[in-house]
Design an enzyme around this catalytic site. Sequence first.
Site, mmCIF file in Angstrom:
data_model
loop_
_atom_site.group_PDB
_atom_site.id
_atom_site.type_symbol
_atom_site.label_atom_id
_atom_site.label_comp_id
_atom_site.label_asym_id
_atom_site.label_seq_id
_atom_site.Cartn_x
_atom_site.Cartn_y
_atom_site.Cartn_z
ATOM 1 N N TRP A 1 81.421 47.901 63.053
ATOM 2 C CA TRP A 1 83.089 48.607 63.001
ATOM 3 C C TRP A 1 83.861 47.580 63.172
ATOM 4 O O TRP A 1 84.963 47.658 62.748
ATOM 5 C CB TRP A 1 82.885 49.549 63.983
ATOM 6 N N ASP B 1 88.661 49.214 70.235
ATOM 7 C CA ASP B 1 87.921 50.452 69.591
ATOM 8 C C ASP B 1 87.010 50.726 70.625
ATOM 9 O O ASP B 1 86.135 50.013 70.776
ATOM 10 C CB ASP B 1 87.502 49.942 68.238
ATOM 11 N N LYS C 1 82.005 61.125 70.378
ATOM 12 C CA LYS C 1 81.091 60.722 71.093
ATOM 13 C C LYS C 1 80.989 61.127 72.643
ATOM 14 O O LYS C 1 80.069 61.554 73.276
ATOM 15 C CB LYS C 1 80.889 59.142 70.798
#
Length: 359
Positions: A102, A171, A195
Amino acid sequence: MDRVYNFNAGPAAIPVEVLQKAQGELLNFNHTGMSVMELSHRSQAYDEVHNNAKSLLKELLNIPDSYDVLFLQGGASLQFAMIPMNFLNNENIAYYILSGAWSEKALSEAKKFGETNVLASSKESNYTHIPKQFEANSLQNAAYLHITSNNTIFGTQWHEFPSTNAPLIADMSSDILSRELNIEQFDLIYAGAQKNLGPSGVTVVIIKKDLIEKANKNVPTILSYQTHASKNSLYNTPPTFAIYMLSLVLEWVKEQGGVAEIERRNKQKAQILYNAIDESDGFYKGHAEKESRSFMNVTFTLPSDELTKAFVQEAKENRLIGLSGHRSVGGCRASIYNAVTIEACEKLAQFMKEFRKKH
């Protein structure tokens, strides 16, 4: 209820109590005669939901008044582009620390907008650890320093955040609300909800108001942080149901005892599974180095692909779902986000021990 033990990486488990409350309010929310999905985002009934979610998040994470909380769309993937679009220009440099797939994707988007620099990376080891060797306190012409706090694919996590002279952007899609934070270490935090915060559809951005003022002015209106901050995230129709679900999850966290209690449970859950790995005499091998292990995503391999396939299949037969590892690591992955119970982790650890004895 015929519920399974859900170890999916995302969209992931949501607390049963939250699902039950949403179920009970689905047809008639707060005596409106409508579902939350049917409310106008300009109505008072929805306004209360929206502001309650914002207020709870600020309370639970101790977010100072010098920060704004935004509810956006497009997931973390849109933030990969929106951040450099707002803060990277011809006169500065965006610094990135690579700790997984990511962060690579975030870097790739930033390259389209200006000069970038990889300050550190653990790619050479297939991201088995969080990079350690770097100097972040004297970055030249820095627009910002970007990190990914938890790496779902590789099962690694930052346990101490870097000190830097640049605005620090993180992030936190896969570990926000899982542990206590000093928000003032960061200038911008962003997280997709799917999540730890609720269902997919809303992206939370926690941003320092001073940073908003420094943003580039010549960006499309919808992609400007200033636009959303000035309109309380109501510039366009927000993902109302996802924000409603977020508010219910935040209420649940508060009822559990807040983020400190959630962190305690998460560490306990992770230890149960890491013990099963470490006590297996090498049958299970953790991908992450011990000092970088994630409390959210436990990654491990088995001696062969055949055993891995058998493990996932037999686990499924025992109602343990979502344990296939990502192709770049192989093996298995147990995602143990906030809503995953201690009981679920104990069931998985017991299954791991029984499977090892059997094979």
